[in-house]
Scaffold this active site. Structure first.
Site, PDB file in Angstrom:
ATOM      1  N   CYS A 121      59.221 -74.098 -31.491  1.00  0.00           N
ATOM      2  CA  CYS A 121      58.593 -73.475 -30.325  1.00  0.00           C
ATOM      3  C   CYS A 121      59.391 -73.908 -29.106  1.00  0.00           C
ATOM      4  O   CYS A 121      60.259 -74.771 -29.188  1.00  0.00           O
ATOM      5  CB  CYS A 121      57.134 -73.905 -30.194  1.00  0.00           C
ATOM      6  SG  CYS A 121      56.203 -72.864 -29.030  1.00  0.00           S
ATOM      7  N   CYS A 123      57.661 -74.604 -26.023  1.00  0.00           N
ATOM      8  CA  CYS A 123      56.800 -75.151 -24.965  1.00  0.00           C
ATOM      9  C   CYS A 123      57.153 -76.591 -24.581  1.00  0.00           C
ATOM     10  O   CYS A 123      56.935 -77.002 -23.448  1.00  0.00           O
ATOM     11  CB  CYS A 123      55.324 -75.004 -25.307  1.00  0.00           C
ATOM     12  SG  CYS A 123      54.832 -75.823 -26.816  1.00  0.00           S
ATOM     13  N   CYS A 131      55.531 -70.982 -24.202  1.00  0.00           N
ATOM     14  CA  CYS A 131      56.167 -70.999 -25.535  1.00  0.00           C
ATOM     15  C   CYS A 131      57.380 -70.089 -25.632  1.00  0.00           C
ATOM     16  O   CYS A 131      57.964 -69.941 -26.705  1.00  0.00           O
ATOM     17  CB  CYS A 131      55.148 -70.614 -26.598  1.00  0.00           C
ATOM     18  SG  CYS A 131      53.722 -71.715 -26.590  1.00  0.00           S
ATOM     19  N   LYS A 196      47.010 -68.851 -35.449  1.00  0.00           N
ATOM     20  CA  LYS A 196      46.859 -69.970 -34.514  1.00  0.00           C
ATOM     21  C   LYS A 196      45.986 -69.492 -33.361  1.00  0.00           C
ATOM     22  O   LYS A 196      46.324 -68.522 -32.666  1.00  0.00           O
ATOM     23  CB  LYS A 196      48.233 -70.389 -34.011  1.00  0.00           C
ATOM     24  CG  LYS A 196      48.175 -71.498 -32.975  1.00  0.00           C
ATOM     25  CD  LYS A 196      49.577 -71.999 -32.679  1.00  0.00           C
ATOM     26  CE  LYS A 196      49.574 -73.015 -31.561  1.00  0.00           C
ATOM     27  NZ  LYS A 196      50.932 -73.466 -31.253  1.00  0.00           N
ATOM     28  N   ARG A 206      48.980 -81.960 -26.068  1.00  0.00           N
ATOM     29  CA  ARG A 206      49.779 -81.591 -24.892  1.00  0.00           C
ATOM     30  C   ARG A 206      50.227 -82.826 -24.129  1.00  0.00           C
ATOM     31  O   ARG A 206      51.259 -82.806 -23.469  1.00  0.00           O
ATOM     32  CB  ARG A 206      49.012 -80.590 -24.039  1.00  0.00           C
ATOM     33  CG  ARG A 206      48.885 -79.295 -24.841  1.00  0.00           C
ATOM     34  CD  ARG A 206      48.284 -78.142 -24.116  1.00  0.00           C
ATOM     35  NE  ARG A 206      48.183 -77.014 -25.058  1.00  0.00           N
ATOM     36  CZ  ARG A 206      47.491 -75.925 -24.836  1.00  0.00           C
ATOM     37  NH1 ARG A 206      46.833 -75.786 -23.700  1.00  0.00           N
ATOM     38  NH2 ARG A 206      47.453 -74.965 -25.730  1.00  0.00           N
ATOM     39  N   ARG A 218      47.417 -69.771 -22.990  1.00  0.00           N
ATOM     40  CA  ARG A 218      48.156 -69.119 -24.071  1.00  0.00           C
ATOM     41  C   ARG A 218      47.361 -67.972 -24.700  1.00  0.00           C
ATOM     42  O   ARG A 218      47.624 -67.556 -25.824  1.00  0.00           O
ATOM     43  CB  ARG A 218      48.495 -70.143 -25.147  1.00  0.00           C
ATOM     44  CG  ARG A 218      49.190 -71.399 -24.648  1.00  0.00           C
ATOM     45  CD  ARG A 218      50.172 -71.925 -25.662  1.00  0.00           C
ATOM     46  NE  ARG A 218      50.534 -73.316 -25.530  1.00  0.00           N
ATOM     47  CZ  ARG A 218      51.356 -73.814 -24.613  1.00  0.00           C
ATOM     48  NH1 ARG A 218      51.852 -73.040 -23.662  1.00  0.00           N
ATOM     49  NH2 ARG A 218      51.656 -75.099 -24.609  1.00  0.00           N
ATOM     50  N   LYS A 249      45.206 -72.651 -37.911  1.00  0.00           N
ATOM     51  CA  LYS A 249      45.123 -73.753 -36.943  1.00  0.00           C
ATOM     52  C   LYS A 249      44.210 -73.372 -35.798  1.00  0.00           C
ATOM     53  O   LYS A 249      44.392 -72.282 -35.262  1.00  0.00           O
ATOM     54  CB  LYS A 249      46.534 -74.018 -36.447  1.00  0.00           C
ATOM     55  CG  LYS A 249      46.636 -75.041 -35.368  1.00  0.00           C
ATOM     56  CD  LYS A 249      48.071 -75.183 -34.956  1.00  0.00           C
ATOM     57  CE  LYS A 249      48.106 -76.042 -33.720  1.00  0.00           C
ATOM     58  NZ  LYS A 249      49.350 -75.939 -33.030  1.00  0.00           N
ATOM     59  N   SER A 275      45.138 -82.205 -33.014  1.00  0.00           N
ATOM     60  CA  SER A 275      44.989 -83.430 -32.228  1.00  0.00           C
ATOM     61  C   SER A 275      43.567 -83.678 -31.745  1.00  0.00           C
ATOM     62  O   SER A 275      43.067 -84.795 -31.821  1.00  0.00           O
ATOM     63  CB  SER A 275      45.955 -83.390 -31.045  1.00  0.00           C
ATOM     64  OG  SER A 275      45.708 -82.251 -30.239  1.00  0.00           O
ATOM     65  N   TYR A 314      46.966 -86.061 -38.469  1.00  0.00           N
ATOM     66  CA  TYR A 314      47.349 -87.318 -37.828  1.00  0.00           C
ATOM     67  C   TYR A 314      46.752 -88.513 -38.568  1.00  0.00           C
ATOM     68  O   TYR A 314      47.075 -89.650 -38.266  1.00  0.00           O
ATOM     69  CB  TYR A 314      46.922 -87.307 -36.353  1.00  0.00           C
ATOM     70  CG  TYR A 314      47.592 -86.169 -35.598  1.00  0.00           C
ATOM     71  CD1 TYR A 314      48.913 -86.276 -35.178  1.00  0.00           C
ATOM     72  CD2 TYR A 314      46.926 -84.965 -35.370  1.00  0.00           C
ATOM     73  CE1 TYR A 314      49.549 -85.230 -34.537  1.00  0.00           C
ATOM     74  CE2 TYR A 314      47.543 -83.900 -34.717  1.00  0.00           C
ATOM     75  CZ  TYR A 314      48.861 -84.046 -34.308  1.00  0.00           C
ATOM     76  OH  TYR A 314      49.491 -83.001 -33.688  1.00  0.00           O
TER      77      TYR A 314
END
Ligand code: PBG
Length: 325
Positions: A121, A123, A131, A196, A206, A218, A249, A275, A314
């Site tokens: 991407c 971004c 993006c 997404k 971010r 977005r 996602k 996240s 994560y």
């Protein structure tokens, strides 16, 4: 006649019986660990909203990659954060770009032991945080595809086993497939972020990737969280453009979409436990409001139960430890 005939509790009586009839497997091989590598820092920089994670130097990236491999994790998803950004995001396709350097370092450290996936991407690389390249205040789809093509081939050349376009531009999979094939990377698969959603659960990321848009949001390219049918159309379209694996996602907020994608396409499905979903579990656990280990394993199992073959998380390293590699 005894009542009731069926006593479901019979199969729940002992751990051994429960093990025998468990439907969903969760093992380290199902997990993909995201990693961040940042250019121009001397020490790893902890990410405050994602405890346990940091922006890595090339050296700490290697070390972290090694530890993940030793814990049984077999796939890494790499994000690069360049020292300098511009309107085009040109560091994303530079041969000496930080992601390319990170891929080479991980390959050198880990050989073929671990699958290296490169997030694709712009971004993190554009000074405006969008993006793609802008035309006025909007992302210009087709000019952005030209950049994605270059990013894909440079990542493949740097050693990415898979490239993972996450920008939600129309036609991105076809464009990247074409570019990879033209440069001889016919065997490099595409893991497409196909469905997404424009989600608030990307907040902590971010901070981690320093890719927040400077203005706007977005929602002109990411999916409306209200739309499941449209998500399925995106997934089918990406498969028809040549995606090898399709990703949904966020994961926890989209278990229904994961289920439908798996049933309706039969394709390999990945899901990104993002996240904000990680941060929720972490924050509640820090307050003693829930048990982190149990909550995280329950979340990952639920994502697998919904139909995901792979889960980007994560919690990968901790989960691998808990599961006993
Ligand atoms: C963008 C990208 C994002 C994430 C992965 N790739 C953020 C966004 O779309 O704003 C989010 C991952 C996460 O929240 O864990 N290239």
């Amino acid at each position: 006649m005894s009542f009731p005939t069926h006593r479901p509790r019979r199969l729940r009586r002992t751990e051994a019986i429960r093990d025998l009839v468990r439907e969903t497997d969760l093992a380290p091989r199902h997990l993909v660990a995201p990693l961040f590598v940042k250019e121009g820092i001397a020490e790893p920089a902890p990410i405050s909203s994602m405890p346990g994670h940091a922006q890595h130097t090339l050296e700490s990236l290697r070390k972290q990659g090694r530890e993940l491999a030793e814990a049984g994790i077999r796939a890494l998803l790499l994000f690069g954060i360049p020292a300098g950004k511009d309107p085009e995001g040109s560091e994303a396709w530079s041969e000496e770009g930080i992601a390319q350097q990170g891929l080479r370092a991980l390959r050198e450290e880990l050989g073929e032991e671990v699958v290296l996936i490169a997030d694709l991407c712009l971004c993190e690389y554009t000074d405006h945080g969008h993006c793609g390249v802008l035309s006025g205040e909007d992302v210009d789809n087709d000019r952005t595809l030209e950049r994605y093509r270059r990013v894909a081939t440079s990542q493949a050349a740097a050693g990415a086993d898979l490239v993972a376009p996450s920008g939600m531009m129309d036609g991105q999979v076809a464009a990247i497939r074409d570019a990879l094939d033209a440069e001889g990377f016919t065997d490099t698969p595409i893991l497409a972020y196909a469905a997404k959603f424009a989600s608030s659960f990307y907040g902590p990321f971010r901070e981690a990737a320093e890719g927040a848009p400077r203005f706007g949001d977005r929602r002109t390219h990411q999916l409306d969280p209200a739309n499941g049918d449209e998500a399925l159309r995106e997934i089918r379209q990406d498969l028809s453009e040549g995606a090898d694996i399709v990703m949904v996602k966020p994961a926890l907020a989209c278990l229904d979409v994961i289920r439908r994608a798996s049933e309706e396409t039969g394709a390999p499905i990945a899901a990104y436990n993002v996240s904000g979903e990680y941060a929720m579990v972490k924050a509640a656990a820090e307050r003693g409001w829930l048990d982190e280990r149990q909550a995280a394993l329950e979340v990952l199992t639920a994502i697998r139960r919904a139909g995901a073959d792979l889960v980007v998380t994560y919690h990968a390293r901790d989960a691998a430890g808990w599961l006993g590699a």
